[in-house]
Design an enzyme around this catalytic site. Sequence first.
Site, PDB file in Angstrom:
ATOM      1  N   HIS A  28      43.556 -24.153  32.850  1.00 35.45           N
ATOM      2  CA  HIS A  28      43.996 -22.729  33.274  1.00 35.45           C
ATOM      3  C   HIS A  28      45.071 -22.220  32.345  1.00 35.45           C
ATOM      4  O   HIS A  28      45.067 -22.841  31.458  1.00 35.45           O
ATOM      5  CB  HIS A  28      44.171 -22.458  34.796  1.00 35.45           C
ATOM      6  CG  HIS A  28      45.363 -23.546  35.019  1.00 35.45           C
ATOM      7  ND1 HIS A  28      46.677 -23.479  34.520  1.00 35.45           N
ATOM      8  CD2 HIS A  28      45.438 -24.629  35.970  1.00 35.45           C
ATOM      9  CE1 HIS A  28      47.506 -24.395  34.808  1.00 35.45           C
ATOM     10  NE2 HIS A  28      46.818 -25.082  35.803  1.00 35.45           N
ATOM     11  N   HIS A  56      48.017 -24.181  31.464  1.00 37.21           N
ATOM     12  CA  HIS A  56      47.728 -25.352  30.271  1.00 37.21           C
ATOM     13  C   HIS A  56      47.451 -24.695  28.848  1.00 37.21           C
ATOM     14  O   HIS A  56      47.982 -25.097  27.783  1.00 37.21           O
ATOM     15  CB  HIS A  56      46.465 -25.987  30.470  1.00 37.21           C
ATOM     16  CG  HIS A  56      46.136 -26.668  31.775  1.00 37.21           C
ATOM     17  ND1 HIS A  56      45.502 -26.521  33.003  1.00 37.21           N
ATOM     18  CD2 HIS A  56      46.775 -27.866  32.270  1.00 37.21           C
ATOM     19  CE1 HIS A  56      45.546 -27.161  33.798  1.00 37.21           C
ATOM     20  NE2 HIS A  56      46.544 -28.303  33.507  1.00 37.21           N
ATOM     21  N   LYS A 115      56.557 -26.275  35.820  1.00 38.98           N
ATOM     22  CA  LYS A 115      55.719 -26.279  37.144  1.00 38.98           C
ATOM     23  C   LYS A 115      55.718 -27.655  37.603  1.00 38.98           C
ATOM     24  O   LYS A 115      56.355 -27.653  38.844  1.00 38.98           O
ATOM     25  CB  LYS A 115      54.324 -26.005  36.727  1.00 38.98           C
ATOM     26  CG  LYS A 115      53.491 -26.517  37.810  1.00 38.98           C
ATOM     27  CD  LYS A 115      53.395 -25.285  39.009  1.00 38.98           C
ATOM     28  CE  LYS A 115      52.420 -25.981  40.305  1.00 38.98           C
ATOM     29  NZ  LYS A 115      51.664 -27.324  40.242  1.00 38.98           N
ATOM     30  N   VAL A 140      53.534 -20.556  34.572  1.00 37.86           N
ATOM     31  CA  VAL A 140      52.680 -19.419  34.544  1.00 37.86           C
ATOM     32  C   VAL A 140      52.312 -19.177  35.827  1.00 37.86           C
ATOM     33  O   VAL A 140      51.746 -20.044  36.605  1.00 37.86           O
ATOM     34  CB  VAL A 140      51.351 -19.609  33.332  1.00 37.86           C
ATOM     35  CG1 VAL A 140      50.616 -18.470  33.459  1.00 37.86           C
ATOM     36  CG2 VAL A 140      52.069 -19.942  31.892  1.00 37.86           C
ATOM     37  N   SER A 146      45.663 -26.668  38.849  1.00 34.63           N
ATOM     38  CA  SER A 146      44.261 -27.019  39.117  1.00 34.63           C
ATOM     39  C   SER A 146      43.935 -26.922  40.611  1.00 34.63           C
ATOM     40  O   SER A 146      42.646 -27.081  40.881  1.00 34.63           O
ATOM     41  CB  SER A 146      44.036 -28.247  38.414  1.00 34.63           C
ATOM     42  OG  SER A 146      44.379 -28.173  37.142  1.00 34.63           O
TER      43      SER A 146
HETATM   44  P1  AMP Z   1      47.925 -31.109  34.833  1.00 37.13           P
HETATM   45  O1  AMP Z   1      46.588 -30.910  34.332  1.00 37.13           O
HETATM   46  O2  AMP Z   1      48.027 -30.390  36.115  1.00 37.13           O
HETATM   47  O3  AMP Z   1      48.298 -32.579  35.207  1.00 37.13           O
HETATM   48  O4  AMP Z   1      48.980 -30.606  34.130  1.00 37.13           O
HETATM   49  C1  AMP Z   1      48.905 -30.649  32.640  1.00 37.13           C
HETATM   50  C2  AMP Z   1      50.209 -29.983  32.081  1.00 37.13           C
HETATM   51  O5  AMP Z   1      50.352 -28.667  32.246  1.00 37.13           O
HETATM   52  C3  AMP Z   1      51.518 -30.493  32.653  1.00 37.13           C
HETATM   53  O6  AMP Z   1      52.616 -30.463  31.528  1.00 37.13           O
HETATM   54  C4  AMP Z   1      52.040 -29.332  33.598  1.00 37.13           C
HETATM   55  O7  AMP Z   1      53.184 -29.377  34.050  1.00 37.13           O
HETATM   56  C5  AMP Z   1      51.394 -27.983  33.038  1.00 37.13           C
HETATM   57  N1  AMP Z   1      51.034 -27.197  33.864  1.00 37.13           N
HETATM   58  C6  AMP Z   1      50.326 -27.064  35.000  1.00 37.13           C
HETATM   59  N2  AMP Z   1      50.483 -25.999  35.660  1.00 37.13           N
HETATM   60  C7  AMP Z   1      51.147 -25.094  35.033  1.00 37.13           C
HETATM   61  C8  AMP Z   1      51.686 -23.662  34.971  1.00 37.13           C
HETATM   62  N3  AMP Z   1      51.159 -23.149  35.964  1.00 37.13           N
HETATM   63  N4  AMP Z   1      52.366 -23.267  34.076  1.00 37.13           N
HETATM   64  C9  AMP Z   1      52.714 -24.073  32.984  1.00 37.13           C
HETATM   65  N5  AMP Z   1      52.552 -25.178  32.935  1.00 37.13           N
HETATM   66  C10 AMP Z   1      51.623 -25.867  33.709  1.00 37.13           C
END
Ligand code: AMP
Length: 293
Positions: A36, A39, A152, A179, A189
């Site tokens: 999203h 990311h 986040k 974000v 996600s």
């Molecule tokens: P995930 O795929 O959820 O494991 O997240 C991958 C990376 O994206 C991690 O470093 C999360 O902290 C970051 N991330 C997830 N959601 C957000 C968001 N809303 N804003 C900024 N970074 C994010």
Amino acid sequence: MSVEIVRTVAGIRARVAAWRAEGARVAVIPTMGALHDGHLSLVREGLARADRAIVTLFVNPRQFNSAADLAAYPRTEEDDARKLAVFGDGLVLFAPDGDEMYPPGFATGVTVSGVSEGLCGAGRPGHFDGVATVVSKLLLIAGADVALFGEKDFQQLQVVRRMATDLNLPTEIVGCPTVREEDGLALSSRNVRLSAEDRLRSAALPRALLAAARRLEAGAPLAETLAEAEDAILAAGFARVEYLELRAEAGLAPLAVPDRPARLLAAAWMGEVRLIDNVPVAPARAQAGLAAG
Ligand code: AMP
């Protein structure tokens, strides 16, 4: 048009070696996919700090402490690859399968104490061991100059920083701001698992956190402020508040008053979906005044 997908450790190492031979700086952005705008903000920041980037996509079974959560985690690799195509050929997607990351006989784990305790570490036993293990592997595989993580997952960011420092990993760890949707809900996600009604109610979580942060900065007492915030979260339709705590930004020590840069962090359940969020809390004006005086 889609981005190039690399599935093996040897393949990604060869790619990084070729980039290095051209003198390129390399960024890595670890993710579990279902990409999203949160990311994508990390990818943009990575490409602002480096010439080439590796986005990793691996739904890491070791960081899930519930089989149901792992099974329900969204997997949208084709869409993810399409979203990354806009960044052109300076970027590859590293999407290994489980055996590539954890071949038969794999027996090593990375544990970070201190910052991994409490908050998400209390409700999800073993979660941060899984995170630290997979992130240390991904950083060593990528050999990047810089790695981007979101605020986040604030506790995760602190665990990764501690791990990278303690293991002398040569990659710089950079945290990026959360974000949010227009109504304040942090992009995640897991949000796709919310019903339309629950999705709307969920914005109460960041609203309550922000209101509490402003009150704490104005000098309001902690227990009363947190109790009010919890009431507001539950009144909006959350089933349960798993934690709601004030912690120091550096080191995550529990705080009774925000006498240094702090974070208010929460996890709350909207039906079957566990949402986490956090907001910064500046030192309370009276405290800052005392410290300055
Ligand atoms: P995930 O795929 O959820 O494991 O997240 C991958 C990376 O994206 C991690 O470093 C999360 O902290 C970051 N991330 C997830 N959601 C957000 C968001 N809303 N804003 C900024 N970074 C994010």
